[in-house]
Design a protein around this motif. Structure first.
Motif, PDB file in Angstrom:
ATOM      1  N   THR A  57       0.832  -1.209   0.000  1.00  0.00           N
ATOM      2  CA  THR A  57       0.000   0.000   0.000  1.00  0.00           C
ATOM      3  C   THR A  57       0.864   1.256   0.000  1.00  0.00           C
ATOM      4  O   THR A  57       0.604   2.195  -0.757  1.00  0.00           O
ATOM      5  CB  THR A  57      -0.953   0.001   1.216  1.00  0.00           C
ATOM      6  OG1 THR A  57      -1.831  -1.129   1.110  1.00  0.00           O
ATOM      7  CG2 THR A  57      -1.770   1.275   1.293  1.00  0.00           C
ATOM      8  N   VAL A  58       1.895   1.270   0.820  1.00  0.00           N
ATOM      9  CA  VAL A  58       2.798   2.429   0.875  1.00  0.00           C
ATOM     10  C   VAL A  58       3.538   2.586  -0.456  1.00  0.00           C
ATOM     11  O   VAL A  58       3.630   3.696  -0.997  1.00  0.00           O
ATOM     12  CB  VAL A  58       3.797   2.301   2.052  1.00  0.00           C
ATOM     13  CG1 VAL A  58       4.889   3.351   1.959  1.00  0.00           C
ATOM     14  CG2 VAL A  58       3.066   2.403   3.378  1.00  0.00           C
ATOM     15  N   VAL A  59       4.039   1.492  -0.998  1.00  0.00           N
ATOM     16  CA  VAL A  59       4.767   1.554  -2.271  1.00  0.00           C
ATOM     17  C   VAL A  59       3.858   2.087  -3.374  1.00  0.00           C
ATOM     18  O   VAL A  59       4.249   2.961  -4.157  1.00  0.00           O
ATOM     19  CB  VAL A  59       5.344   0.166  -2.645  1.00  0.00           C
ATOM     20  CG1 VAL A  59       5.837   0.141  -4.083  1.00  0.00           C
ATOM     21  CG2 VAL A  59       6.464  -0.203  -1.682  1.00  0.00           C
ATOM     22  N   ILE A  60       2.634   1.593  -3.431  1.00  0.00           N
ATOM     23  CA  ILE A  60       1.706   2.037  -4.477  1.00  0.00           C
ATOM     24  C   ILE A  60       1.301   3.496  -4.265  1.00  0.00           C
ATOM     25  O   ILE A  60       1.139   4.240  -5.234  1.00  0.00           O
ATOM     26  CB  ILE A  60       0.497   1.093  -4.569  1.00  0.00           C
ATOM     27  CG1 ILE A  60       0.951  -0.207  -5.221  1.00  0.00           C
ATOM     28  CG2 ILE A  60      -0.645   1.725  -5.353  1.00  0.00           C
ATOM     29  CD1 ILE A  60      -0.095  -1.259  -5.354  1.00  0.00           C
ATOM     30  N   ALA A  61       1.183   3.920  -3.019  1.00  0.00           N
ATOM     31  CA  ALA A  61       0.867   5.332  -2.753  1.00  0.00           C
ATOM     32  C   ALA A  61       1.976   6.233  -3.294  1.00  0.00           C
ATOM     33  O   ALA A  61       1.711   7.284  -3.880  1.00  0.00           O
ATOM     34  CB  ALA A  61       0.667   5.564  -1.255  1.00  0.00           C
ATOM     35  N   VAL A  62       3.218   5.816  -3.109  1.00  0.00           N
ATOM     36  CA  VAL A  62       4.345   6.592  -3.629  1.00  0.00           C
ATOM     37  C   VAL A  62       4.361   6.538  -5.157  1.00  0.00           C
ATOM     38  O   VAL A  62       4.498   7.562  -5.833  1.00  0.00           O
ATOM     39  CB  VAL A  62       5.680   6.087  -3.036  1.00  0.00           C
ATOM     40  CG1 VAL A  62       6.867   6.719  -3.733  1.00  0.00           C
ATOM     41  CG2 VAL A  62       5.722   6.361  -1.536  1.00  0.00           C
ATOM     42  N   LEU A  63       4.200   5.331  -5.710  1.00  0.00           N
ATOM     43  CA  LEU A  63       4.216   5.183  -7.168  1.00  0.00           C
ATOM     44  C   LEU A  63       3.073   5.930  -7.848  1.00  0.00           C
ATOM     45  O   LEU A  63       3.210   6.358  -8.991  1.00  0.00           O
ATOM     46  CB  LEU A  63       4.149   3.702  -7.554  1.00  0.00           C
ATOM     47  CG  LEU A  63       5.411   2.889  -7.331  1.00  0.00           C
ATOM     48  CD1 LEU A  63       5.170   1.430  -7.708  1.00  0.00           C
ATOM     49  CD2 LEU A  63       6.571   3.453  -8.123  1.00  0.00           C
TER      50      LEU A  63
END
Length: 161
Positions: A57-63
């Motif tokens: 979730t954090v990675v996708i929020a950044v991406l």
């Protein structure tokens, strides 16, 4: 209290799914729904599941901030196109929420590039890149939200059904 956690958790999961398309933090809302279900007596997710989905979730929020910019740059766009795409997305959401975000993103990128001095063919190519990046981000977010909903349904089915 557990019933409230169940209802709010399910609401967060589905609001997150909608938020994957609308300008809301979709995966974060869905993840919050999983946490609320986990706190209730109706679901118990493994720590591995929660940490893994939280990390994704954090990675996708950044991406989510970089994928449209990447698409714009990959197709020859500039900062004007990226800013235009963002403004177009917001304007599209305000005027025609369901489909406006798609049209607005494309038109915003196109207008941004034209304002930045690009020729029409280059502006169209950049707008297409921005749109492809935007759609890629949406697809990734929808998939993650659906995965979280799947985990929730499986766990609720096991514990309630």
């Amino acid at each position: 209290m557990d019933i409230l956690l169940l209802v709010v958790g399910i609401a967060c999961l589905f609001t997150g799914l909608a938020g994957a398309i609308l300008p809301l933090p979709g995966p974060a809302l869905s993840f919050a729904g999983l946490i609320l279900l986990h706190i209730s007596k109706f679901a118990e997710f493994s720590q591995t599941t929660l940490y893994t989905l939280g990390f994704i979730t954090v990675v996708i929020a950044v991406l989510d901030y970089y994928i449209p910019v990447w698409g714009t740059k990959k197709f020859g766009g500039t900062r004007y196109g990226a800013i235009g795409a963002t403004l177009g997305l917001l304007a599209g959401f305000l005027f025609i929420p369901a489909i406006g975000v798609f049209i607005g993103t494309f038109l915003g990128a196109l207008l941004g590039e034209l304002i930045g001095g690009a020729k029409i063919n280059a502006a169209l190519k950049s707008a297409l890149g921005s749109f492809v990046g935007f759609l890629t981000g949406i697809i990734i977010q929808v998939l993650l939200c659906l995965i979280m909903i799947g985990f929730a349904v499986a766990e609720l089915w096991k514990n309630i059904g």
